[in-house]
Design a protein around this motif. Sequence first.
Motif, PDB file in Angstrom:
ATOM      1  N   GLY A 132      62.924  67.180  29.122  1.00 34.11           N
ATOM      2  CA  GLY A 132      64.088  66.331  29.307  1.00 34.11           C
ATOM      3  C   GLY A 132      63.695  64.882  29.106  1.00 34.11           C
ATOM      4  O   GLY A 132      62.566  64.587  28.687  1.00 34.11           O
ATOM      5  N   TYR A 133      64.618  63.975  29.419  1.00 39.75           N
ATOM      6  CA  TYR A 133      64.367  62.549  29.207  1.00 39.75           C
ATOM      7  C   TYR A 133      64.873  61.744  30.402  1.00 39.75           C
ATOM      8  O   TYR A 133      65.829  62.137  31.074  1.00 39.75           O
ATOM      9  CB  TYR A 133      65.051  62.071  27.927  1.00 39.75           C
ATOM     10  N   ILE A 134      64.225  60.622  30.647  1.00 37.87           N
ATOM     11  CA  ILE A 134      64.663  59.720  31.700  1.00 37.87           C
ATOM     12  C   ILE A 134      65.884  58.958  31.192  1.00 37.87           C
ATOM     13  O   ILE A 134      65.810  58.240  30.190  1.00 37.87           O
ATOM     14  CB  ILE A 134      63.544  58.728  32.096  1.00 37.87           C
ATOM     15  N   GLY A 135      66.997  59.128  31.888  1.00 39.88           N
ATOM     16  CA  GLY A 135      68.217  58.422  31.502  1.00 39.88           C
ATOM     17  C   GLY A 135      68.336  57.083  32.204  1.00 39.88           C
ATOM     18  O   GLY A 135      68.708  56.077  31.593  1.00 39.88           O
ATOM     19  N   LYS A 136      67.967  57.081  33.502  1.00 40.99           N
ATOM     20  CA  LYS A 136      68.124  55.856  34.284  1.00 40.99           C
ATOM     21  C   LYS A 136      67.348  55.976  35.583  1.00 40.99           C
ATOM     22  O   LYS A 136      67.282  57.053  36.176  1.00 40.99           O
ATOM     23  CB  LYS A 136      69.614  55.621  34.579  1.00 40.99           C
ATOM     24  N   ILE A 137      66.733  54.880  36.011  1.00 37.60           N
ATOM     25  CA  ILE A 137      66.180  54.791  37.358  1.00 37.60           C
ATOM     26  C   ILE A 137      67.166  53.940  38.150  1.00 37.60           C
ATOM     27  O   ILE A 137      67.312  52.741  37.898  1.00 37.60           O
ATOM     28  CB  ILE A 137      64.774  54.147  37.373  1.00 37.60           C
ATOM     29  N   ARG A 138      67.860  54.539  39.088  1.00 35.02           N
ATOM     30  CA  ARG A 138      68.915  53.846  39.822  1.00 35.02           C
ATOM     31  C   ARG A 138      68.346  52.847  40.816  1.00 35.02           C
ATOM     32  O   ARG A 138      67.154  52.846  41.116  1.00 35.02           O
ATOM     33  CB  ARG A 138      69.802  54.873  40.528  1.00 35.02           C
ATOM     34  N   GLU A 139      69.218  51.970  41.322  1.00 33.40           N
ATOM     35  CA  GLU A 139      68.798  50.937  42.269  1.00 33.40           C
ATOM     36  C   GLU A 139      68.192  51.536  43.533  1.00 33.40           C
ATOM     37  O   GLU A 139      67.322  50.940  44.164  1.00 33.40           O
ATOM     38  CB  GLU A 139      69.990  50.045  42.632  1.00 33.40           C
ATOM     39  N   ASP A 140      68.648  52.743  43.901  1.00 32.74           N
ATOM     40  CA  ASP A 140      68.105  53.393  45.104  1.00 32.74           C
ATOM     41  C   ASP A 140      66.819  54.166  44.814  1.00 32.74           C
ATOM     42  O   ASP A 140      66.283  54.855  45.679  1.00 32.74           O
ATOM     43  CB  ASP A 140      69.145  54.315  45.744  1.00 32.74           C
TER      44      ASP A 140
ATOM     45  N   ILE B 186      66.347  59.313  40.164  1.00 26.23           N
ATOM     46  CA  ILE B 186      66.219  59.486  38.714  1.00 26.23           C
ATOM     47  C   ILE B 186      67.423  60.241  38.146  1.00 26.23           C
ATOM     48  O   ILE B 186      67.762  61.329  38.601  1.00 26.23           O
ATOM     49  CB  ILE B 186      64.940  60.271  38.363  1.00 26.23           C
ATOM     50  N   ASP B 187      68.056  59.651  37.143  1.00 25.46           N
ATOM     51  CA  ASP B 187      69.076  60.340  36.352  1.00 25.46           C
ATOM     52  C   ASP B 187      68.397  60.873  35.089  1.00 25.46           C
ATOM     53  O   ASP B 187      67.670  60.132  34.410  1.00 25.46           O
ATOM     54  CB  ASP B 187      70.209  59.399  35.965  1.00 25.46           C
ATOM     55  N   LEU B 188      68.654  62.126  34.779  1.00 24.29           N
ATOM     56  CA  LEU B 188      67.985  62.784  33.649  1.00 24.29           C
ATOM     57  C   LEU B 188      68.950  63.085  32.514  1.00 24.29           C
ATOM     58  O   LEU B 188      70.167  63.173  32.715  1.00 24.29           O
ATOM     59  CB  LEU B 188      67.348  64.093  34.122  1.00 24.29           C
ATOM     60  N   LEU B 189      68.387  63.277  31.329  1.00 18.41           N
ATOM     61  CA  LEU B 189      69.145  63.689  30.154  1.00 18.41           C
ATOM     62  C   LEU B 189      68.418  64.833  29.469  1.00 18.41           C
ATOM     63  O   LEU B 189      67.192  64.937  29.542  1.00 18.41           O
ATOM     64  CB  LEU B 189      69.289  62.523  29.161  1.00 18.41           C
ATOM     65  N   LEU B 190      69.186  65.683  28.787  1.00 19.17           N
ATOM     66  CA  LEU B 190      68.567  66.752  28.005  1.00 19.17           C
ATOM     67  C   LEU B 190      68.116  66.254  26.641  1.00 19.17           C
ATOM     68  O   LEU B 190      67.224  66.838  26.021  1.00 19.17           O
ATOM     69  CB  LEU B 190      69.550  67.917  27.829  1.00 19.17           C
ATOM     70  N   GLN B 191      68.747  65.163  26.178  1.00 27.66           N
ATOM     71  CA  GLN B 191      68.370  64.580  24.905  1.00 27.66           C
ATOM     72  C   GLN B 191      68.215  63.078  25.074  1.00 27.66           C
ATOM     73  O   GLN B 191      68.872  62.466  25.899  1.00 27.66           O
ATOM     74  CB  GLN B 191      69.434  64.868  23.841  1.00 27.66           C
ATOM     75  N   ALA B 192      67.325  62.501  24.282  1.00 23.68           N
ATOM     76  CA  ALA B 192      67.107  61.063  24.352  1.00 23.68           C
ATOM     77  C   ALA B 192      68.362  60.311  23.925  1.00 23.68           C
ATOM     78  O   ALA B 192      69.161  60.804  23.127  1.00 23.68           O
ATOM     79  CB  ALA B 192      65.925  60.670  23.473  1.00 23.68           C
ATOM     80  N   MET B 193      68.538  59.125  24.464  1.00 29.41           N
ATOM     81  CA  MET B 193      69.713  58.316  24.139  1.00 29.41           C
ATOM     82  C   MET B 193      69.593  57.691  22.751  1.00 29.41           C
ATOM     83  O   MET B 193      68.502  57.546  22.212  1.00 29.41           O
ATOM     84  CB  MET B 193      69.883  57.213  25.190  1.00 29.41           C
TER      85      MET B 193
END
Length: 269
Positions: A196-204, A207-214
């Motif tokens: 998978g791929y790292i979509g976002k590291i939130r302020e808290d 980790i938000d994940l993605l199945l495909q890179a953005m």
Amino acid sequence: MIKIGDYNKLKVARKSDFGLFLQTQELAQDFGQDILLPKRFVTPEMEVGSEIEVFIAYDSEDRLVATLEKPFAKIEEFAVLEVHSVNQIGAFLSWGLSKDLFLPYSEFLWDVKPGEKVVVYIYLDKTERIAATMRVEKRLKKVVEKEEYQINQKVDLILIDRTQLGYKAIVNQKHLGMLYTNQVFQKLSYGQKFPGYIGKIREDGKIDLLLQAMGHHGAGEVGPKILELLKNNDGFYPLTDKTDPDEIYRLFGVSKKKFKIALGQLYKN
């Protein structure tokens, strides 16, 4: 110090009819601490004084023993293992060694059955015995420093749960991450391992994940698949803006958005 449930480099102290007795450098004069490498693992080049990398576990009589067998995972790691048998005190998991891995009944999340695969964390219990737990989420770090991952970084995932928001996954054997339902275009199941791929590291720190890179990342791999599909179908295949995203995923393994990016790159080229 010998690490139980892990790999160790030990020196051959002496030979016997049962195999080789190994010891750490710190205990070089203490034969009482020797650990047996059974005869079936011994090869001609193993001589007294030579160093061997072995895995340290327990045999069927609960004695520490060295082995050249390689388990599917070691202590402080997460793994997807098959249930070999179940009794009133717990379950026994196949993990690549002759002696199965014990999963205590108290560490069940549900009543498991032989043949079922479960996600577990391997640890040493209070008596220094190797054991497993299905309560993996409490063993994961739920907060991550932003600099620890980069956006679009490829990571290894193990799916552990589904919620109303989406899917919880183990990230790189270390952190807890979330795949949101609206970002998933394929069937996912408990215990499934996939990249998978790292979509976002939130302020808290979550980790938000993605199945495909953005963006355009990964779309370059789709272009050749589109051309191959056309080649195999006399230059035409009925894909339009109204084609169901599931059909796009079935054909190319990507979202409809990623497919359009790849198509745009082909037009440009």
